[in-house]
Design an enzyme around this catalytic site. Structure first.
Site, PDB file in Angstrom:
ATOM      1  N   HIS A 171      -9.648   0.829   4.895  1.00  0.00           N
ATOM      2  CA  HIS A 171      -8.331   1.010   5.529  1.00  0.00           C
ATOM      3  C   HIS A 171      -8.455   1.948   6.732  1.00  0.00           C
ATOM      4  O   HIS A 171      -9.243   2.892   6.718  1.00  0.00           O
ATOM      5  CB  HIS A 171      -7.334   1.575   4.505  1.00  0.00           C
ATOM      6  CG  HIS A 171      -5.926   1.573   5.010  1.00  0.00           C
ATOM      7  ND1 HIS A 171      -5.438   2.552   5.840  1.00  0.00           N
ATOM      8  CD2 HIS A 171      -4.924   0.684   4.837  1.00  0.00           C
ATOM      9  CE1 HIS A 171      -4.173   2.276   6.139  1.00  0.00           C
ATOM     10  NE2 HIS A 171      -3.842   1.138   5.550  1.00  0.00           N
ATOM     11  N   SER A 230       3.154  -2.369  10.460  1.00  0.00           N
ATOM     12  CA  SER A 230       4.608  -2.287  10.624  1.00  0.00           C
ATOM     13  C   SER A 230       5.333  -3.590  10.269  1.00  0.00           C
ATOM     14  O   SER A 230       6.326  -3.934  10.906  1.00  0.00           O
ATOM     15  CB  SER A 230       4.961  -1.826  12.035  1.00  0.00           C
ATOM     16  OG  SER A 230       4.428  -0.526  12.258  1.00  0.00           O
ATOM     17  N   ASN A 264       0.856  -1.187   0.000  1.00  0.00           N
ATOM     18  CA  ASN A 264       0.000   0.000   0.000  1.00  0.00           C
ATOM     19  C   ASN A 264       0.894   1.240   0.000  1.00  0.00           C
ATOM     20  O   ASN A 264       1.546   1.541   0.988  1.00  0.00           O
ATOM     21  CB  ASN A 264      -0.889  -0.023   1.257  1.00  0.00           C
ATOM     22  CG  ASN A 264      -1.737   1.227   1.380  1.00  0.00           C
ATOM     23  OD1 ASN A 264      -1.882   1.985   0.423  1.00  0.00           O
ATOM     24  ND2 ASN A 264      -2.314   1.437   2.558  1.00  0.00           N
ATOM     25  N   PHE A 265       0.890   1.953  -1.133  1.00  0.00           N
ATOM     26  CA  PHE A 265       1.764   3.132  -1.248  1.00  0.00           C
ATOM     27  C   PHE A 265       1.235   4.339  -0.468  1.00  0.00           C
ATOM     28  O   PHE A 265       1.953   5.302  -0.261  1.00  0.00           O
ATOM     29  CB  PHE A 265       1.912   3.548  -2.720  1.00  0.00           C
ATOM     30  CG  PHE A 265       2.816   2.665  -3.551  1.00  0.00           C
ATOM     31  CD1 PHE A 265       3.298   1.453  -3.078  1.00  0.00           C
ATOM     32  CD2 PHE A 265       3.185   3.050  -4.837  1.00  0.00           C
ATOM     33  CE1 PHE A 265       4.127   0.652  -3.855  1.00  0.00           C
ATOM     34  CE2 PHE A 265       4.012   2.251  -5.618  1.00  0.00           C
ATOM     35  CZ  PHE A 265       4.475   1.061  -5.135  1.00  0.00           C
ATOM     36  N   LYS A 266      -0.057   4.302  -0.096  1.00  0.00           N
ATOM     37  CA  LYS A 266      -0.689   5.467   0.550  1.00  0.00           C
ATOM     38  C   LYS A 266      -0.453   6.718  -0.305  1.00  0.00           C
ATOM     39  O   LYS A 266      -0.622   6.654  -1.517  1.00  0.00           O
ATOM     40  CB  LYS A 266      -0.177   5.642   1.982  1.00  0.00           C
ATOM     41  CG  LYS A 266      -0.183   4.342   2.783  1.00  0.00           C
ATOM     42  CD  LYS A 266       0.061   4.571   4.246  1.00  0.00           C
ATOM     43  CE  LYS A 266       0.359   3.259   4.937  1.00  0.00           C
ATOM     44  NZ  LYS A 266       0.156   3.317   6.371  1.00  0.00           N
ATOM     45  N   GLU A 320      -5.520  -5.345  10.605  1.00  0.00           N
ATOM     46  CA  GLU A 320      -4.465  -4.358  10.824  1.00  0.00           C
ATOM     47  C   GLU A 320      -4.787  -3.541  12.078  1.00  0.00           C
ATOM     48  O   GLU A 320      -5.585  -2.589  12.007  1.00  0.00           O
ATOM     49  CB  GLU A 320      -4.396  -3.396   9.638  1.00  0.00           C
ATOM     50  CG  GLU A 320      -4.180  -4.068   8.301  1.00  0.00           C
ATOM     51  CD  GLU A 320      -3.620  -3.082   7.294  1.00  0.00           C
ATOM     52  OE1 GLU A 320      -2.468  -3.287   6.878  1.00  0.00           O
ATOM     53  OE2 GLU A 320      -4.298  -2.113   6.950  1.00  0.00           O
ATOM     54  N   GLU A 343      -6.736   4.322   7.835  1.00  0.00           N
ATOM     55  CA  GLU A 343      -6.546   5.765   7.614  1.00  0.00           C
ATOM     56  C   GLU A 343      -7.806   6.396   7.030  1.00  0.00           C
ATOM     57  O   GLU A 343      -8.116   7.554   7.304  1.00  0.00           O
ATOM     58  CB  GLU A 343      -5.306   6.005   6.738  1.00  0.00           C
ATOM     59  CG  GLU A 343      -4.041   5.801   7.565  1.00  0.00           C
ATOM     60  CD  GLU A 343      -2.849   5.295   6.799  1.00  0.00           C
ATOM     61  OE1 GLU A 343      -2.850   5.322   5.562  1.00  0.00           O
ATOM     62  OE2 GLU A 343      -1.889   4.838   7.459  1.00  0.00           O
ATOM     63  N   GLY A 347       1.979   2.090  10.680  1.00  0.00           N
ATOM     64  CA  GLY A 347       2.861   3.231  10.480  1.00  0.00           C
ATOM     65  C   GLY A 347       3.527   3.715  11.752  1.00  0.00           C
ATOM     66  O   GLY A 347       4.060   4.822  11.803  1.00  0.00           O
TER      67      GLY A 347
HETATM   68  C1  PEP Z   1      -0.945  -0.201   5.824  1.00  0.00           C
HETATM   69  O1  PEP Z   1      -0.915   0.895   5.284  1.00  0.00           O
HETATM   70  O2  PEP Z   1      -1.870  -0.994   5.569  1.00  0.00           O
HETATM   71  C2  PEP Z   1       0.110  -0.552   6.782  1.00  0.00           C
HETATM   72  C3  PEP Z   1       0.037  -1.705   7.388  1.00  0.00           C
HETATM   73  O3  PEP Z   1       1.094   0.376   6.973  1.00  0.00           O
HETATM   74  P1  PEP Z   1       2.516   0.122   7.731  1.00  0.00           P
HETATM   75  O4  PEP Z   1       3.105  -1.121   7.123  1.00  0.00           O
HETATM   76  O5  PEP Z   1       3.307   1.345   7.430  1.00  0.00           O
HETATM   77  O6  PEP Z   1       2.215  -0.067   9.163  1.00  0.00           O
END
Ligand code: PEP
Length: 235
Positions: free
Chosen positions: A90, A195, A6-8, A159, A92, A165
């Site tokens: 997600h 993470s 996931n590039f966000k 998640e 975010e 993050g």
């Molecule tokens: C994500 O964006 O789904 C995610 C798990 O981010 P990170 O790996 O940075 O925690």
């Protein structure tokens, strides 16, 4: 195994193209049948010429064919690139951008009706985790309200919000317990995200009921993401 990036809000159109070319070359050289998903920002979407193991998806889309929804993209913009994979729910989008469960469910229902492969994200915030596993499961199941769990193209991503993050990963015991309880209700593949990095990929992928990983930060470097795919390939 399913390995997803996931590039966000990272990478440009140019750097995404370079990333995907490098990734495609690497994945084509492997013999495994792991599924690799990449979610670039919508400005970098394109028709990429890819090996069949790799799919490009959208991080978000509005549940319409087209219309007047300023700043959003709909089905027409996605289909131009022959894309049929999307992230929905997600953390975010839920916690930073304030998407409600009703909005998430509406997106799910729409993209399910279009046959999309959906990576549907759930996960509890820190204060809920601190209340113990019953509260954690009640929270996660509340994020599945109205979601058809029998849908054949559904992938769940568990998640924990506090691990996304932040550099904090859930412990292997926490992941194993949560995935086991989710698997009681869900037949679809379940990914862990939060993470994940090269150093912990192997131990996470080896956890019972873990069908793959959804990676944010550590996936933005194509070499690191290829190393994670290689680890999955060797499990
Ligand atoms: C994500 O964006 O789904 C995610 C798990 O981010 P990170 O790996 O940075 O925690």
């Amino acid at each position: 195994m399913i390995i997803a990036a996931n590039f966000k809000t990272n990478h440009t159109r140019k750097s995404t193209k370079e990333y995907i070319e490098t990734l495609d070359k690497y994945v084509s050289s492997l013999k495994n049948d792991d599924s690799v998903l990449v979610f670039p920002p919508s400005t970098a979407l394109d028709k990429f010429n890819l090996t069949e193991n790799i799919s490009i998806g959208v991080q978000n889309a509005y549940p319409v064919e087209k219309g007047s929804f300023t700043g959003e993209i709909g089905l027409e913009q996605i289909e131009e690139f022959k894309i049929d994979t999307t992230l929905i729910g997600h953390s975010e989008r839920r916690h930073v951008l304030g998407e409600s469960q009703d909005e998430v469910r509406e997106k799910y229902t729409f993209f399910k009706s279009k046959g999309f492969q959906i990576v549907y994200c759930i996960g509890e915030p820190k204060e809920v985790r601190e209340q113990g596993i019953e509260a954690v499961m009640a929270y996660n199941f509340s994020q599945l309200e109205g979601i058809d769990l029998e849908y054949e193209n559904l992938i769940i991503a568990y998640e924990p919000v506090w691990a996304i993050g932040t550099g904090l990963t859930a412990s292997n015991e926490q992941i194993e317990e949560t995935l086991a309880l989710l698997k009681n209700k869900i037949k679809s593949p379940i990914l862990y995200g939060g993470s994940v990095k090269v150093a912990n990929t192997k131990e996470i992928l080896e956890i019972k009921n873990c069908d793959g990983i959804l990676v944010g930060t550590a996936s933005w470097d194509v070499d690191a993401f290829c190393q994670m795919i290689e680890i999955a390939d060797n499990i």
